[in-house]
Write a protein that holds these residues in place. Structure first.
Motif, PDB file in Angstrom:
ATOM      1  N   ALA A  85     -13.504  10.178 -11.946  1.00  0.00           N
ATOM      2  CA  ALA A  85     -12.432   9.929 -11.211  1.00  0.00           C
ATOM      3  C   ALA A  85     -11.439  10.255 -12.061  1.00  0.00           C
ATOM      4  CB  ALA A  85     -12.332   8.394 -10.873  1.00  0.00           C
ATOM      5  N   SER A  86     -10.397  11.030 -11.502  1.00  0.00           N
ATOM      6  CA  SER A  86      -9.200  11.901 -12.347  1.00  0.00           C
ATOM      7  C   SER A  86      -7.881  11.475 -11.813  1.00  0.00           C
ATOM      8  CB  SER A  86      -9.668  13.262 -12.393  1.00  0.00           C
ATOM      9  OG  SER A  86      -8.633  14.232 -12.701  1.00  0.00           O
ATOM     10  N   ASN A  87      -6.864  12.121 -12.730  1.00  0.00           N
ATOM     11  CA  ASN A  87      -5.492  12.130 -12.374  1.00  0.00           C
ATOM     12  C   ASN A  87      -5.279  13.135 -11.463  1.00  0.00           C
ATOM     13  OD1 ASN A  87      -4.696   9.936 -14.235  1.00  0.00           O
ATOM     14  ND2 ASN A  87      -4.395  11.317 -15.984  1.00  0.00           N
ATOM     15  N   ASP A  88      -6.099  13.679 -11.208  1.00  0.00           N
ATOM     16  CA  ASP A  88      -6.079  15.092 -10.101  1.00  0.00           C
ATOM     17  C   ASP A  88      -6.005  14.546  -8.709  1.00  0.00           C
ATOM     18  OD1 ASP A  88      -8.849  15.119  -9.721  1.00  0.00           O
ATOM     19  OD2 ASP A  88      -9.134  16.784 -10.605  1.00  0.00           O
ATOM     20  N   SER A  94     -21.833   0.111  -6.133  1.00  0.00           N
ATOM     21  CA  SER A  94     -22.617  -1.024  -6.005  1.00  0.00           C
ATOM     22  C   SER A  94     -23.947  -0.922  -6.731  1.00  0.00           C
ATOM     23  CB  SER A  94     -23.111  -1.397  -4.666  1.00  0.00           C
ATOM     24  OG  SER A  94     -23.549  -0.146  -3.967  1.00  0.00           O
ATOM     25  N   LEU A  95     -24.692  -2.035  -6.950  1.00  0.00           N
ATOM     26  CA  LEU A  95     -26.047  -2.111  -7.980  1.00  0.00           C
ATOM     27  C   LEU A  95     -27.000  -0.888  -7.332  1.00  0.00           C
ATOM     28  CD1 LEU A  95     -26.390  -5.718  -8.753  1.00  0.00           C
ATOM     29  CD2 LEU A  95     -25.469  -4.022 -10.228  1.00  0.00           C
ATOM     30  N   ASP A  96     -27.057  -0.941  -5.897  1.00  0.00           N
ATOM     31  CA  ASP A  96     -28.185  -0.174  -5.194  1.00  0.00           C
ATOM     32  C   ASP A  96     -27.610   1.070  -4.908  1.00  0.00           C
ATOM     33  OD1 ASP A  96     -26.276  -0.456  -3.323  1.00  0.00           O
ATOM     34  OD2 ASP A  96     -27.678  -1.523  -1.913  1.00  0.00           O
ATOM     35  N   GLY A  97     -26.154   1.344  -5.545  1.00  0.00           N
ATOM     36  CA  GLY A  97     -25.932   2.889  -5.302  1.00  0.00           C
ATOM     37  C   GLY A  97     -25.355   3.324  -4.034  1.00  0.00           C
ATOM     38  N   LYS A  98     -25.468   2.480  -3.054  1.00  0.00           N
ATOM     39  CA  LYS A  98     -24.936   2.796  -1.751  1.00  0.00           C
ATOM     40  C   LYS A  98     -23.544   2.959  -1.429  1.00  0.00           C
ATOM     41  CE  LYS A  98     -29.361   1.141   0.362  1.00  0.00           C
ATOM     42  NZ  LYS A  98     -29.860   0.233   1.454  1.00  0.00           N
ATOM     43  N   TYR A  99     -22.534   2.299  -2.190  1.00  0.00           N
ATOM     44  CA  TYR A  99     -21.301   2.267  -1.988  1.00  0.00           C
ATOM     45  C   TYR A  99     -20.515   2.427  -3.576  1.00  0.00           C
ATOM     46  CZ  TYR A  99     -22.570  -0.111   2.281  1.00  0.00           C
ATOM     47  OH  TYR A  99     -23.370  -0.265   3.486  1.00  0.00           O
ATOM     48  N   LEU A 100     -19.541   3.160  -3.080  1.00  0.00           N
ATOM     49  CA  LEU A 100     -18.716   3.396  -4.439  1.00  0.00           C
ATOM     50  C   LEU A 100     -17.416   2.879  -4.130  1.00  0.00           C
ATOM     51  CD1 LEU A 100     -18.211   5.147  -7.087  1.00  0.00           C
ATOM     52  CD2 LEU A 100     -17.384   6.885  -5.404  1.00  0.00           C
ATOM     53  N   PHE A 101     -16.621   2.290  -4.944  1.00  0.00           N
ATOM     54  CA  PHE A 101     -15.377   1.818  -5.059  1.00  0.00           C
ATOM     55  C   PHE A 101     -14.385   2.210  -5.898  1.00  0.00           C
ATOM     56  CE2 PHE A 101     -18.696  -1.239  -3.993  1.00  0.00           C
ATOM     57  CZ  PHE A 101     -18.374  -1.647  -2.864  1.00  0.00           C
ATOM     58  N   SER A 102     -13.381   2.683  -5.303  1.00  0.00           N
ATOM     59  CA  SER A 102     -12.303   3.424  -6.228  1.00  0.00           C
ATOM     60  C   SER A 102     -11.091   2.578  -6.233  1.00  0.00           C
ATOM     61  CB  SER A 102     -12.095   4.810  -5.992  1.00  0.00           C
ATOM     62  OG  SER A 102     -11.752   4.944  -4.507  1.00  0.00           O
ATOM     63  N   GLY A 103     -10.253   2.429  -7.259  1.00  0.00           N
ATOM     64  CA  GLY A 103      -8.914   1.982  -7.366  1.00  0.00           C
ATOM     65  C   GLY A 103      -7.846   3.208  -7.908  1.00  0.00           C
ATOM     66  N   SER A 104      -6.469   3.081  -7.226  1.00  0.00           N
ATOM     67  CA  SER A 104      -5.884   4.314  -7.379  1.00  0.00           C
ATOM     68  C   SER A 104      -4.267   3.574  -7.625  1.00  0.00           C
ATOM     69  CB  SER A 104      -5.664   5.202  -6.206  1.00  0.00           C
ATOM     70  OG  SER A 104      -4.894   6.221  -6.298  1.00  0.00           O
ATOM     71  N   HIS A 105      -3.599   4.628  -8.295  1.00  0.00           N
ATOM     72  CA  HIS A 105      -2.304   4.403  -8.511  1.00  0.00           C
ATOM     73  C   HIS A 105      -1.382   4.734  -7.114  1.00  0.00           C
ATOM     74  CE1 HIS A 105      -1.897   5.343 -13.080  1.00  0.00           C
ATOM     75  NE2 HIS A 105      -2.705   4.480 -12.598  1.00  0.00           N
ATOM     76  N   ASP A 106      -2.078   4.918  -6.195  1.00  0.00           N
ATOM     77  CA  ASP A 106      -1.567   5.040  -4.795  1.00  0.00           C
ATOM     78  C   ASP A 106      -1.459   3.535  -3.998  1.00  0.00           C
ATOM     79  OD1 ASP A 106      -4.103   4.433  -3.747  1.00  0.00           O
ATOM     80  OD2 ASP A 106      -4.382   6.406  -2.840  1.00  0.00           O
ATOM     81  N   ARG A 107      -1.881   2.463  -4.884  1.00  0.00           N
ATOM     82  CA  ARG A 107      -1.884   1.131  -4.554  1.00  0.00           C
ATOM     83  C   ARG A 107      -3.045   0.693  -3.642  1.00  0.00           C
ATOM     84  NH1 ARG A 107       4.278   0.071  -2.809  1.00  0.00           N
ATOM     85  NH2 ARG A 107       3.689   1.790  -1.673  1.00  0.00           N
ATOM     86  N   THR A 108      -4.148   1.517  -3.401  1.00  0.00           N
ATOM     87  CA  THR A 108      -5.209   1.307  -2.656  1.00  0.00           C
ATOM     88  C   THR A 108      -6.660   1.335  -3.352  1.00  0.00           C
ATOM     89  OG1 THR A 108      -5.704   3.499  -2.044  1.00  0.00           O
ATOM     90  CG2 THR A 108      -3.832   2.479  -0.658  1.00  0.00           C
ATOM     91  N   VAL A 109      -7.340   0.341  -2.647  1.00  0.00           N
ATOM     92  CA  VAL A 109      -8.822   0.641  -2.990  1.00  0.00           C
ATOM     93  C   VAL A 109      -9.683   1.136  -1.933  1.00  0.00           C
ATOM     94  CG1 VAL A 109     -10.904  -0.783  -3.770  1.00  0.00           C
ATOM     95  CG2 VAL A 109      -8.674  -1.573  -4.444  1.00  0.00           C
ATOM     96  N   LYS A 110     -10.254   2.104  -2.430  1.00  0.00           N
ATOM     97  CA  LYS A 110     -11.076   2.683  -1.328  1.00  0.00           C
ATOM     98  C   LYS A 110     -12.595   2.447  -1.330  1.00  0.00           C
ATOM     99  CE  LYS A 110      -7.918   6.496  -0.094  1.00  0.00           C
ATOM    100  NZ  LYS A 110      -7.716   6.170   1.422  1.00  0.00           N
ATOM    101  N   VAL A 111     -13.402   2.398  -0.304  1.00  0.00           N
ATOM    102  CA  VAL A 111     -14.894   2.294  -0.157  1.00  0.00           C
ATOM    103  C   VAL A 111     -15.458   3.440   0.463  1.00  0.00           C
ATOM    104  CG1 VAL A 111     -16.801   0.704   0.458  1.00  0.00           C
ATOM    105  CG2 VAL A 111     -14.380  -0.226   0.200  1.00  0.00           C
TER     106      VAL A 111
END
Length: 393
Positions: free
Chosen positions: A339-342, A372-389
């Motif tokens: 994950a990056s600043n870009d 997630s432990l099984d790798g099926k989902y990725l969660f990301s937090g951002s300076h845009d104030r959201t969390v994406k799944v």
């Protein structure tokens, strides 16, 4: 047949199934390449089917398209290669993973400031996200947010979760680290002052009994998770510590001094070696599950792959246009996610040194990712104030 008429598999400049009398006809593989370079996705997809009529050279063009940035094209390429018997086609598929086709499946909104950290509970039903002002618990499949902690006496700097004892560690910018119960944050396990730190310079070992705390002075505090008692400190960096990773008795620290230091934190001679290679701050660290390979992300926009026991760089991954903030290794062992600043998240086959996919959706810096432990989902937090799944649709 007139010389101006296309052959069976020729591409005609200007479109249309019939070439104009004095139109330009691009025959053979040259015509295929023109189609695959066309900005129109439909034309590119047509070019993929056409390419397979040109033997090994055409198949190679199809394989190259597997690493395109457009997910729709990748899916077509993948299905075409699945039908092929050639060794090169089978090898290309082996290098792939489901992450090639990940999409954003949920956007969680509720934070009022930049999200800097994302964790997941051991049952994988709950996400914990931290921002400057509060900590939110999400039953993410229900998209239900619950604010469990508000910042009153200083902005929150970082949040991590200890799954063994279900404790959230919250560090605030003015230097206090507080351990609170996950589902009742009024229950404070301990509170210590360690001087102010920076994002990602907190880490808990797998057994959940020790927390490692880096600060702006370049010192690592090794702290018992259960009692307010410091075990010892490790010093050696000349600038702030920005990232930590641990595997058993081996601790890795990344710093604004551009180096990574390696420690046997349980041994008598604790310092092992220094890794040098980045040209700027080392902001993210992670390890393969066997602990043999170290990955480091930096403000220099690169990710380095290390044989840390030999102190050697295996390869450098380049593709981000701004600094790398967070890294995660997939359960398959061959896929690295950054994950990056870009504003992007990139998916790599680190063994092959190939960029496989770029996930776009955030509108500001992506500060933290977790799988997630099984790798099926990725969660990301951002300076845009959201969390994406992210996952397969």
């Amino acid at each position: 047949m007139s010389e101006n008429q296309p052959r069976e598999y020729d591409a005609v400049l200007g479109g249309g199934s019939q070439a104009p009398v004095d139109g330009v006809v691009l025959g053979g593989i040259r015509g295929v390449k023109r189609r695959l370079a066309n900005p129109d996705i439909k034309v590119r997809i047509a070019g993929l089917y056409q390419a397979l009529n040109y033997g090994d050279a055409g198949l190679e063009l199809v394989i190259q398209a597997l690493w395109e940035d457009v997910r729709q094209v990748k899916k077509i390429v993948y299905s075409l290669l699945e039908e092929r018997e050639e060794i090169s086609a089978k090898q290309a598929l082996q290098e792939c993973s489901d992450y090639l086709f990940f999409d954003c499946i949920e956007t969680l909104e509720g934070h009022e400031s930049k999200v800097h950290s994302v964790c997941i509970t051991s049952d994988e039903k709950t996400i914990i996200s931290g921002s400057e002002n509060n900590v939110i618990l999400w039953e993410w499949q229900e998209k239900t947010p619950r604010i469990i902690y508000n910042s009153h006496n200083g902005l929150i700097d970082f949040v991590i979760y200890n799954s063994r004892i279900e404790i959230i560690f919250i560090r605030q910018k003015w230097g206090v680290l507080r351990g609170v119960e996950c589902y009742d944050t009024s229950r404070v396990y301990f509170e210590i002052y360690n001087g102010s730190g920076l994002h990602h310079s907190l880490h808990i070992n797998k057994s959940g009994d020790t927390i490692f705390i880096g600060n702006k002075k370049g010192i690592i505090r090794v702290q018992n998770c259960f009692i307010e008692k410091r075990k010892f400190t490790l010093g050696g960096h000349t600038k702030p510590i920005l990232s930590l990773a641990v595997d058993g008795n081996i601790l890795f620290s990344g710093s604004a001094d551009h180096t990574i230091k390696i420690w046997d934190w349980l041994g008598e001679n604790k310092f092992i070696r220094t890794l040098e290679g980045h040209s700027s701050s080392v902001t993210a660290l992670c390890l393969t599950t066997d602990g043999k390979t170290l990955f480091s992300g930096s403000i220099d926009n690169t990710i380095k792959v290390w044989d840390w026991q030999k102190g050697e760089v295996i390869r450098t991954l380049e593709g981000h246009s701004l600094g790398v903030n967070s890294l995660a290794i997939a359960p398959n062992g061959k896929t690295l996610i950054s994950a990056s600043n870009d504003t992007t998240i990139k998916v790599w086959n680190w063994k092959a040194g190939k960029l496989q996919a770029t996930l776009r959706g955030h509108s500001a810096e992506v500060s933290s990712i977790v799988l997630s432990l099984d790798g099926k989902y990725l969660f990301s937090g951002s300076h845009d104030r959201t969390v994406k799944v992210w996952g397969l649709k």
